[in-house]
Design a protein around this motif. Structure first.
Motif, PDB file in Angstrom:
ATOM      1  N   ILE A 178       0.839  -1.206   0.000  1.00 18.69           N
ATOM      2  CA  ILE A 178       0.000   0.000   0.000  1.00 18.69           C
ATOM      3  C   ILE A 178       0.871   1.253   0.000  1.00 18.69           C
ATOM      4  CG2 ILE A 178      -1.652   1.328   1.370  1.00 18.69           C
ATOM      5  CD1 ILE A 178      -2.818  -1.341   2.313  1.00 18.69           C
ATOM      6  N   LEU A 179       1.960   1.255   0.812  1.00 24.52           N
ATOM      7  CA  LEU A 179       2.859   2.414   0.853  1.00 24.52           C
ATOM      8  C   LEU A 179       3.543   2.618  -0.486  1.00 24.52           C
ATOM      9  CD1 LEU A 179       4.463   1.986   4.391  1.00 24.52           C
ATOM     10  CD2 LEU A 179       2.803   3.709   3.677  1.00 24.52           C
ATOM     11  N   GLN A 180       3.974   1.522  -1.119  1.00 26.84           N
ATOM     12  CA  GLN A 180       4.613   1.639  -2.431  1.00 26.84           C
ATOM     13  C   GLN A 180       3.660   2.241  -3.459  1.00 26.84           C
ATOM     14  OE1 GLN A 180       6.037  -2.271  -3.377  1.00 26.84           O
ATOM     15  NE2 GLN A 180       7.880  -2.084  -2.092  1.00 26.84           N
ATOM     16  N   LYS A 181       2.427   1.765  -3.461  1.00 27.43           N
ATOM     17  CA  LYS A 181       1.452   2.326  -4.393  1.00 27.43           C
ATOM     18  C   LYS A 181       1.217   3.813  -4.103  1.00 27.43           C
ATOM     19  CE  LYS A 181      -1.078  -1.947  -5.362  1.00 27.43           C
ATOM     20  NZ  LYS A 181      -2.383  -2.641  -5.288  1.00 27.43           N
ATOM     21  N   ARG A 182       1.140   4.146  -2.818  1.00 28.04           N
ATOM     22  CA  ARG A 182       0.934   5.544  -2.454  1.00 28.04           C
ATOM     23  C   ARG A 182       2.122   6.403  -2.882  1.00 28.04           C
ATOM     24  NH1 ARG A 182      -0.735   6.323   3.612  1.00 28.04           N
ATOM     25  NH2 ARG A 182      -2.450   5.022   2.808  1.00 28.04           N
ATOM     26  N   MET A 183       3.357   5.871  -2.687  1.00 29.45           N
ATOM     27  CA  MET A 183       4.550   6.618  -3.100  1.00 29.45           C
ATOM     28  C   MET A 183       4.600   6.777  -4.610  1.00 29.45           C
ATOM     29  SD  MET A 183       7.423   5.045  -0.495  1.00 29.45           S
ATOM     30  CE  MET A 183       8.719   5.996  -1.280  1.00 29.45           C
ATOM     31  N   GLU A 184       4.221   5.724  -5.340  1.00 25.35           N
ATOM     32  CA  GLU A 184       4.182   5.828  -6.798  1.00 25.35           C
ATOM     33  C   GLU A 184       3.185   6.896  -7.236  1.00 25.35           C
ATOM     34  OE1 GLU A 184       3.305   1.953  -8.182  1.00 25.35           O
ATOM     35  OE2 GLU A 184       5.311   1.144  -7.775  1.00 25.35           O
ATOM     36  N   GLN A 185       2.024   6.912  -6.583  1.00 21.61           N
ATOM     37  CA  GLN A 185       1.041   7.943  -6.918  1.00 21.61           C
ATOM     38  C   GLN A 185       1.572   9.337  -6.601  1.00 21.61           C
ATOM     39  OE1 GLN A 185      -2.469   6.842  -4.771  1.00 21.61           O
ATOM     40  NE2 GLN A 185      -2.964   5.098  -6.107  1.00 21.61           N
ATOM     41  N   GLU A 186       2.221   9.480  -5.438  1.00 22.18           N
ATOM     42  CA  GLU A 186       2.783  10.782  -5.075  1.00 22.18           C
ATOM     43  C   GLU A 186       3.884  11.191  -6.041  1.00 22.18           C
ATOM     44  OE1 GLU A 186       4.001  10.481  -1.060  1.00 22.18           O
ATOM     45  OE2 GLU A 186       1.954  10.530  -0.232  1.00 22.18           O
ATOM     46  N   ASN A 187       4.739  10.215  -6.435  1.00 24.99           N
ATOM     47  CA  ASN A 187       5.797  10.520  -7.411  1.00 24.99           C
ATOM     48  C   ASN A 187       5.198  10.940  -8.748  1.00 24.99           C
ATOM     49  OD1 ASN A 187       7.856   9.972  -5.600  1.00 24.99           O
ATOM     50  ND2 ASN A 187       7.988   7.807  -6.177  1.00 24.99           N
ATOM     51  N   ALA A 188       4.136  10.246  -9.157  1.00 21.98           N
ATOM     52  CA  ALA A 188       3.492  10.622 -10.411  1.00 21.98           C
ATOM     53  C   ALA A 188       2.921  12.039 -10.314  1.00 21.98           C
ATOM     54  CB  ALA A 188       2.389   9.619 -10.748  1.00 21.98           C
ATOM     55  N   CYS A 189       2.334  12.365  -9.161  1.00 24.78           N
ATOM     56  CA  CYS A 189       1.806  13.712  -8.969  1.00 24.78           C
ATOM     57  C   CYS A 189       2.923  14.753  -8.986  1.00 24.78           C
ATOM     58  CB  CYS A 189       1.037  13.794  -7.657  1.00 24.78           C
ATOM     59  SG  CYS A 189      -0.519  12.853  -7.652  1.00 24.78           S
TER      60      CYS A 189
END
Length: 229
Positions: A162-173
């Protein structure tokens, strides 16, 4: 021992001890006399009191003697039915009482076992356990710890995913914001160049207009002074 008073003709009354007669002849004679007397008493009881009687006697040699005021089989069946009805009514109550007593006892035992098990898991009441029970408790605790660790590892992996997905989303943002900032910066630079070109264009036009205004005006001949030769 019980004693029975009896009469033997002219000999008067005597007492007989109620126990097994050891002499075979005397025993057989006594059996015949008392059997006949018993059958006679049954007959008299059935006639005098209008009672339904069934009497069955087996001798030591296996011979059967019976008396019935009615059909003996019908009387026996009636006896079975009567005892069965009484027994069933009594047994139903007894069965219910015994069932609830047994269930209550089982539940109390289960509660006691669970309480003892919880105390043992917490490390209390171990003095009553032997070495084998200690090993069983240790094995049980090790299995429980292994299951807990496996569940903990599963939860950690899920949280990490879940943290990895959240970090990927934040990086994409963040990448999208950086790209937007770069585009805005480029756009902010482009208008300054255009303003300079527009200023040069206006400057050239103004210069040309000034030059045209400073040019001498040519005189226009009057129509009246035009002479044709």
């Amino acid at each position: 021992m019980q004693e029975l008073k009896t009469c033997h003709g002219n000999m008067g009354r005597g007492k007989i001890e109620i126990k097994r007669i050891e002499n075979n002849t005397n025993r057989q004679v006594t059996f015949c006399k008392r059997r006949n007397g018993l059958l006679k008493k049954a007959y008299e009881l059935s006639v005098l009191c209008d009672a339904e009687i069934a009497l069955v006697v087996f001798s030591t040699r296996g011979r059967v003697y019976e008396y019935s005021s009615n059909n003996i089989r019908e009387t026996i069946e009636r006896f079975k039915k009567a005892t069965a009805d009484t027994s069933n009514a009594y047994t139903a109550q007894e069965i219910n009482a015994q069932f609830y007593q047994q269930e209550s006892k089982k539940l109390r035992q289960q509660i006691q076992m669970i309480q003892n098990s919880n105390r043992h898991i917490m490390g209390d009441g171990l003095a009553t356990l032997n070495v084998k029970e200690m090993k069983q408790l240790e094995t049980r605790l090790e299995r429980s710890i292994a299951r807990i660790r496996a569940k903990k590892h599963e939860l950690i992996l899920a949280e990490t995913e879940i943290l990895q997905k959240r970090m990927e989303q934040e990086n994409a943002c963040l990448r999208a914001k950086i790209a937007e900032n770069d585009r805005l910066q480029e756009l902010s630079m482009m208008p300054s160049g255009q303003d300079y070109a527009i200023q040069e264009f206006f400057a050239c036009n103004v210069l040309q207009m000034n030059m045209m205004e400073n040019m001498p005006a040519y005189p226009v001949s009057d129509k009246k002074t035009l002479h044709l030769g």
